[in-house]
Design a protein around this motif. Structure first.
Motif, mmCIF file in Angstrom:
data_model
loop_
_atom_site.group_PDB
_atom_site.id
_atom_site.type_symbol
_atom_site.label_atom_id
_atom_site.label_comp_id
_atom_site.label_asym_id
_atom_site.label_seq_id
_atom_site.Cartn_x
_atom_site.Cartn_y
_atom_site.Cartn_z
ATOM 1 N N VAL A 68 1.035 -1.242 0.862
ATOM 2 C CA VAL A 68 0.294 -0.014 -0.182
ATOM 3 C C VAL A 68 0.590 1.364 0.414
ATOM 4 O O VAL A 68 1.583 0.918 0.573
ATOM 5 C CB VAL A 68 -1.051 0.054 1.402
ATOM 6 C CG1 VAL A 68 -2.411 0.816 0.985
ATOM 7 C CG2 VAL A 68 -1.183 -1.217 1.958
ATOM 8 N N MET A 69 0.091 2.451 -0.768
ATOM 9 C CA MET A 69 1.395 3.519 -0.888
ATOM 10 C C MET A 69 0.868 4.709 -1.212
ATOM 11 O O MET A 69 -0.774 4.298 -1.153
ATOM 12 C CB MET A 69 1.645 3.208 -2.560
ATOM 13 C CG MET A 69 3.023 2.442 -2.732
ATOM 14 S SD MET A 69 3.601 2.786 -4.410
ATOM 15 C CE MET A 69 4.196 1.156 -4.232
ATOM 16 N N ARG A 70 1.062 5.849 -0.317
ATOM 17 C CA ARG A 70 0.207 7.600 -0.669
ATOM 18 C C ARG A 70 1.360 8.000 -0.583
ATOM 19 O O ARG A 70 2.515 7.795 -0.654
ATOM 20 C CB ARG A 70 -0.581 7.539 1.377
ATOM 21 C CG ARG A 70 0.630 7.404 2.128
ATOM 22 C CD ARG A 70 0.394 7.798 2.955
ATOM 23 N NE ARG A 70 0.524 7.940 4.068
ATOM 24 C CZ ARG A 70 0.494 8.024 5.722
ATOM 25 N NH1 ARG A 70 -0.864 8.751 6.003
ATOM 26 N NH2 ARG A 70 1.235 8.088 6.638
ATOM 27 N N ARG A 71 0.906 9.054 -1.670
ATOM 28 C CA ARG A 71 1.964 9.985 -2.113
ATOM 29 C C ARG A 71 2.910 11.051 -0.751
ATOM 30 O O ARG A 71 3.453 11.874 -0.681
ATOM 31 C CB ARG A 71 1.505 10.543 -3.695
ATOM 32 C CG ARG A 71 2.226 11.139 -3.602
ATOM 33 C CD ARG A 71 2.255 11.768 -5.290
ATOM 34 N NE ARG A 71 0.927 13.134 -4.843
ATOM 35 C CZ ARG A 71 1.772 14.679 -4.971
ATOM 36 N NH1 ARG A 71 2.926 14.565 -4.674
ATOM 37 N NH2 ARG A 71 0.683 15.511 -4.645
ATOM 38 N N ARG A 72 1.940 11.311 -0.537
ATOM 39 C CA ARG A 72 2.109 12.863 0.902
ATOM 40 C C ARG A 72 3.388 13.761 0.394
ATOM 41 O O ARG A 72 2.579 14.752 -0.561
ATOM 42 C CB ARG A 72 2.286 12.280 1.694
ATOM 43 C CG ARG A 72 1.662 10.931 2.561
ATOM 44 C CD ARG A 72 2.671 10.560 4.072
ATOM 45 N NE ARG A 72 1.637 11.931 5.166
ATOM 46 C CZ ARG A 72 2.181 11.177 6.268
ATOM 47 N NH1 ARG A 72 2.869 10.681 6.497
ATOM 48 N NH2 ARG A 72 1.877 12.310 7.179
ATOM 49 N N SER A 73 4.196 13.979 1.463
ATOM 50 C CA SER A 73 5.116 14.839 0.024
ATOM 51 C C SER A 73 5.712 14.618 -1.013
ATOM 52 O O SER A 73 6.845 15.066 -1.328
ATOM 53 C CB SER A 73 5.678 15.483 1.293
ATOM 54 O OG SER A 73 6.501 14.563 2.122
ATOM 55 N N GLY A 155 -2.932 7.400 -3.392
ATOM 56 C CA GLY A 155 -2.735 5.908 -3.199
ATOM 57 C C GLY A 155 -3.245 5.367 -3.979
ATOM 58 O O GLY A 155 -3.245 4.999 -5.285
ATOM 59 N N SER A 156 -2.588 3.945 -3.749
ATOM 60 C CA SER A 156 -2.333 2.212 -4.584
ATOM 61 C C SER A 156 -2.323 1.606 -3.756
ATOM 62 O O SER A 156 -1.372 1.488 -2.161
ATOM 63 C CB SER A 156 -1.671 2.501 -5.711
ATOM 64 O OG SER A 156 -0.088 2.644 -5.164
ATOM 65 N N LEU A 157 -2.768 0.056 -4.338
ATOM 66 C CA LEU A 157 -2.329 -1.127 -3.380
ATOM 67 C C LEU A 157 -1.924 -1.745 -4.787
ATOM 68 O O LEU A 157 -3.032 -2.452 -5.595
ATOM 69 C CB LEU A 157 -4.202 -0.862 -2.809
ATOM 70 C CG LEU A 157 -4.249 -2.659 -2.246
ATOM 71 C CD1 LEU A 157 -3.221 -2.828 -1.018
ATOM 72 C CD2 LEU A 157 -5.729 -3.078 -1.927
#
Length: 214
Positions: A68-73, A155-157
């Protein structure tokens, strides 16, 4: 007729179509038995790697991994590059000189020191040897993306499968993950080989053979 089908002789000369060898992937006609693990393998501000379940088969076990990913900064280009590096077949700079930082890698290590990793794996199924290798293998089965409520472009999974062949010994062993570009240093998690071996006894075929005379 201008276009004619090949003759029976030509058809017979064609090489047989071979699927992945038994050591490379789970058996096609077997369901497998789930072992719930709910393990968090690694986590950073942008990435989480988890192992929700393990599926045990008579010939090995499938580690169902979620990334699982999230971009944030992260800048958009860096985040896109991080997403693409989840697919190891797209990384061509793996060599004896060292491993690239964008290569996500997994490995197992048994109590006797025997190891199997995804580093250097071939993805050309047509060139895989059918004969089983002499040592344990951890094969990365190319997966895909999944959707969950609230998903957006921030985000992505990813779901991937790690096929461990043959079945592990009935004792604890280690699962390691490392991904420098994802911010993940070498992280080791202990798995229960005895639980996997026990679950394999519950694995059943999709289509059981009919009883004699049935």
């Amino acid at each position: 007729m201008f276009f004619e089908p090949p003759s029976a002789q030509e058809e017979a000369l064609r090489p047989p179509k071979l699927g992945p060898p038994a050591w490379y992937a789970p058996p096609a006609e077997e369901m497998g038995a789930a072992v719930t693990s709910d393990l968090l393998l690694a986590r950073t501000p942008n990435v989480a790697v988890t192992l929700p379940t393990i599926r045990a088969f008579t010939t090995g076990c499938l580690l169902d991994v979620e990334i699982v990913m999230r971009r944030r900064s992260l800048p958009p280009d860096d985040f896109q590059a991080l997403q693409m590096s989840v697919f190891p077949h797209m990384i061509s700079s793996v060599s004896a000189r060292g491993l690239p930082d964008n290569l996500l890698r997994f490995g197992v290590r048994f109590a006797d020191g025997t190891k199997a990793t995804t580093v250097g794996q071939r993805f050309d199924l047509a060139r895989l040897p059918q004969d089983p290798p002499a040592s344990p293998q951890l094969s990365w089965l190319l997966g895909g993306t999944s959707l969950r409520s609230g998903d957006n472009d921030e985000g992505s999974l990813f779901n991937i499968g790690l096929w461990l062949w043959p079945s592990p010994p009935p004792e604890t062993f280690e699962l390691g993950v490392e991904w420098p570009d994802g911010g993940i240093e070498l992280s080791i998690t202990t798995l229960d080989g005895a639980a996997i071996v026990s679950a394999a006894e519950r694995s059943v075929p999709y289509w059981p053979d009919p009883p004699p005379g049935g």
